[in-house]
Design an enzyme around this catalytic site. Sequence first.
Site, PDB file in Angstrom:
ATOM      1  N   ASP A  74      -3.809   2.381  -5.187  1.00  0.00           N
ATOM      2  CA  ASP A  74      -2.536   2.343  -4.444  1.00  0.00           C
ATOM      3  C   ASP A  74      -2.321   1.058  -3.650  1.00  0.00           C
ATOM      4  O   ASP A  74      -1.495   1.020  -2.748  1.00  0.00           O
ATOM      5  CB  ASP A  74      -2.404   3.584  -3.542  1.00  0.00           C
ATOM      6  CG  ASP A  74      -3.004   3.396  -2.177  1.00  0.00           C
ATOM      7  OD1 ASP A  74      -4.028   2.698  -2.067  1.00  0.00           O
ATOM      8  OD2 ASP A  74      -2.434   3.934  -1.214  1.00  0.00           O
ATOM      9  N   GLU A  75      -3.046   0.018  -4.004  1.00  0.00           N
ATOM     10  CA  GLU A  75      -3.033  -1.174  -3.147  1.00  0.00           C
ATOM     11  C   GLU A  75      -3.063  -2.465  -3.976  1.00  0.00           C
ATOM     12  O   GLU A  75      -3.905  -2.601  -4.857  1.00  0.00           O
ATOM     13  CB  GLU A  75      -4.310  -1.073  -2.308  1.00  0.00           C
ATOM     14  CG  GLU A  75      -4.417  -1.891  -1.106  1.00  0.00           C
ATOM     15  CD  GLU A  75      -5.855  -1.811  -0.582  1.00  0.00           C
ATOM     16  OE1 GLU A  75      -6.328  -2.836  -0.094  1.00  0.00           O
ATOM     17  OE2 GLU A  75      -6.507  -0.753  -0.704  1.00  0.00           O
ATOM     18  N   ASP A  86       0.858  -1.196   0.000  1.00  0.00           N
ATOM     19  CA  ASP A  86       0.000   0.000   0.000  1.00  0.00           C
ATOM     20  C   ASP A  86       0.892   1.244   0.000  1.00  0.00           C
ATOM     21  O   ASP A  86       1.790   1.377   0.832  1.00  0.00           O
ATOM     22  CB  ASP A  86      -0.883  -0.024   1.255  1.00  0.00           C
ATOM     23  CG  ASP A  86      -1.974   1.035   1.229  1.00  0.00           C
ATOM     24  OD1 ASP A  86      -3.154   0.660   1.326  1.00  0.00           O
ATOM     25  OD2 ASP A  86      -1.643   2.229   1.110  1.00  0.00           O
TER      26      ASP A  86
HETATM   27  P1  TTP Z   1      -5.347   5.138   1.147  1.00  0.00           P
HETATM   28  O1  TTP Z   1      -4.330   4.076   0.911  1.00  0.00           O
HETATM   29  O2  TTP Z   1      -6.531   4.816   1.967  1.00  0.00           O
HETATM   30  O3  TTP Z   1      -4.645   6.384   1.834  1.00  0.00           O
HETATM   31  P2  TTP Z   1      -3.219   7.002   1.628  1.00  0.00           P
HETATM   32  O4  TTP Z   1      -2.420   6.229   0.640  1.00  0.00           O
HETATM   33  O5  TTP Z   1      -3.391   8.447   1.281  1.00  0.00           O
HETATM   34  O6  TTP Z   1      -2.582   6.933   3.067  1.00  0.00           O
HETATM   35  P3  TTP Z   1      -1.949   5.680   3.814  1.00  0.00           P
HETATM   36  O7  TTP Z   1      -0.526   6.058   4.041  1.00  0.00           O
HETATM   37  O8  TTP Z   1      -2.716   5.564   5.088  1.00  0.00           O
HETATM   38  O9  TTP Z   1      -2.097   4.492   2.925  1.00  0.00           O
HETATM   39  O10 TTP Z   1      -5.879   5.699  -0.243  1.00  0.00           O
HETATM   40  C1  TTP Z   1      -5.046   5.884  -1.366  1.00  0.00           C
HETATM   41  C2  TTP Z   1      -5.383   7.125  -2.134  1.00  0.00           C
HETATM   42  O11 TTP Z   1      -6.734   7.073  -2.598  1.00  0.00           O
HETATM   43  C3  TTP Z   1      -5.288   8.401  -1.322  1.00  0.00           C
HETATM   44  O12 TTP Z   1      -3.999   8.984  -1.380  1.00  0.00           O
HETATM   45  C4  TTP Z   1      -6.331   9.291  -1.899  1.00  0.00           C
HETATM   46  C5  TTP Z   1      -7.326   8.357  -2.533  1.00  0.00           C
HETATM   47  N1  TTP Z   1      -8.568   8.323  -1.745  1.00  0.00           N
HETATM   48  C6  TTP Z   1      -9.661   9.052  -2.189  1.00  0.00           C
HETATM   49  O13 TTP Z   1      -9.606   9.700  -3.223  1.00  0.00           O
HETATM   50  N2  TTP Z   1     -10.795   9.030  -1.426  1.00  0.00           N
HETATM   51  C7  TTP Z   1     -10.871   8.334  -0.244  1.00  0.00           C
HETATM   52  O14 TTP Z   1     -11.923   8.361   0.411  1.00  0.00           O
HETATM   53  C8  TTP Z   1      -9.726   7.578   0.196  1.00  0.00           C
HETATM   54  C9  TTP Z   1      -9.774   6.801   1.478  1.00  0.00           C
HETATM   55  C10 TTP Z   1      -8.621   7.606  -0.593  1.00  0.00           C
HETATM   56 MG    MG Z   2      -2.170   4.155   0.818  1.00  0.00          MG
END
Ligand code: TTP
Ligand code: MG
Length: 345
Positions: free
Chosen positions: A102-103, A8
């Site tokens: 992103d996962e 992630d």
């Molecule tokens: P996430 O992996 O949930 O968050 P993140 O990568 O920003 O932070 P973390 O370090 O905790 O992993 O989501 C990935 C991307 O998806 C995030 O950067 C922005 C986008 N996103 C949205 O557009 N809307 C949302 O509601 C969420 C949760 C994420």
């Molecule tokens: Mg993330």
Amino acid sequence: MRTIMHVDIDAFYASVEELDDPTIIGKPVVVGGKSDHAIVTTANYEARKYGIHSAMPMFMAKNLCDHLIIKPMRRARYLEKSKEVFDVLKTFTDKIEKVSIDESYLDITGLGYGIDAPRRLQKKVFEETGLTVSVGLSYNKFLTKLASDWNKPNGIKIIKPEDVPEILLPLDINKVHGIGKQSEKKLKSLGINTVSDLYELPESFLSELFKKKGKEIYDRIRGIDNREVEVGVLRKSLGTETTFEITSSREVLKNHLKDFAEEISEDLIYKEISGYTLTLKLKNENFVTKTRSKTYATPIYESEDIFEKGVEIFNEVYEGDKIRLIGLTVSNLEDIKIEQLKFLT
Ligand code: TTP
Ligand code: MG
């Protein structure tokens, strides 16, 4: 015994902004609209120190931190970086399931990487893309996802079979994949707050409470999850609908379509998919439902485009009757292709 990694990207959209504008590194940054009704899509780790997080209204974030830097969304750029990361992951194994922008899950069973795989992967992703990722490694999907979240950002966590009871028992039940917000509330109202509490319940009790999902939850907290890493699975459609006070106002109905288009577009981009077919659904005051679909030569996923096409269909089918439900769905889905990105801002 399988070996699976969950990868992630850390604070993904915000990290891309930092990469492209190093002057903001070390400062609190969020990505999202500037208007007060906009929401935070993500916050970098500096901003999280102020209590700012995804899905928070922007005005609230600004109240929590007066020198907050707000960067507008650049979806095309995030998709581009996501593909770069994915290209690195592909050098480790072909068996990759991309869950969102992103996962991903990687099945590296039998490939001989050993315990060093997460560190090697992190290093290579950073060298090739400038981004940091958190990696979980374990023998099933549930545990690897839990592990990747353990030491964010730039974290690594390995969960071995013998660690399982010790790691799982103290966790809040909201950490158990499969227990949603509603279920969490229900369980907590019964005094079941941790996995340890959940552990005491017989399978029959969970099955009664959660139907089919009960058995899954029962197994997962015991370290059992046989779900495969599924390469290239796509959902069939993505859409939304809403029921409201009966109205025949074209303005009101079109406003719903505008909201839907934005919501669907966000979701499509998050999952990196686009669709060839758009379907509009209207239900009138007498519960008569009308649906009309159109299929296009090129797939759609951009909010303006979905909205314009939705209105076009709406203008063709709407006869001025009183409406109680409107819905919009994109189907015939496929992965967004890199050539399409130039149309996105
Ligand atoms: P996430 O992996 O949930 O968050 P993140 O990568 O920003 O932070 P973390 O370090 O905790 O992993 O989501 C990935 C991307 O998806 C995030 O950067 C922005 C986008 N996103 C949205 O557009 N809307 C949302 O509601 C969420 C949760 C994420
Ligand atoms: Mg993330």
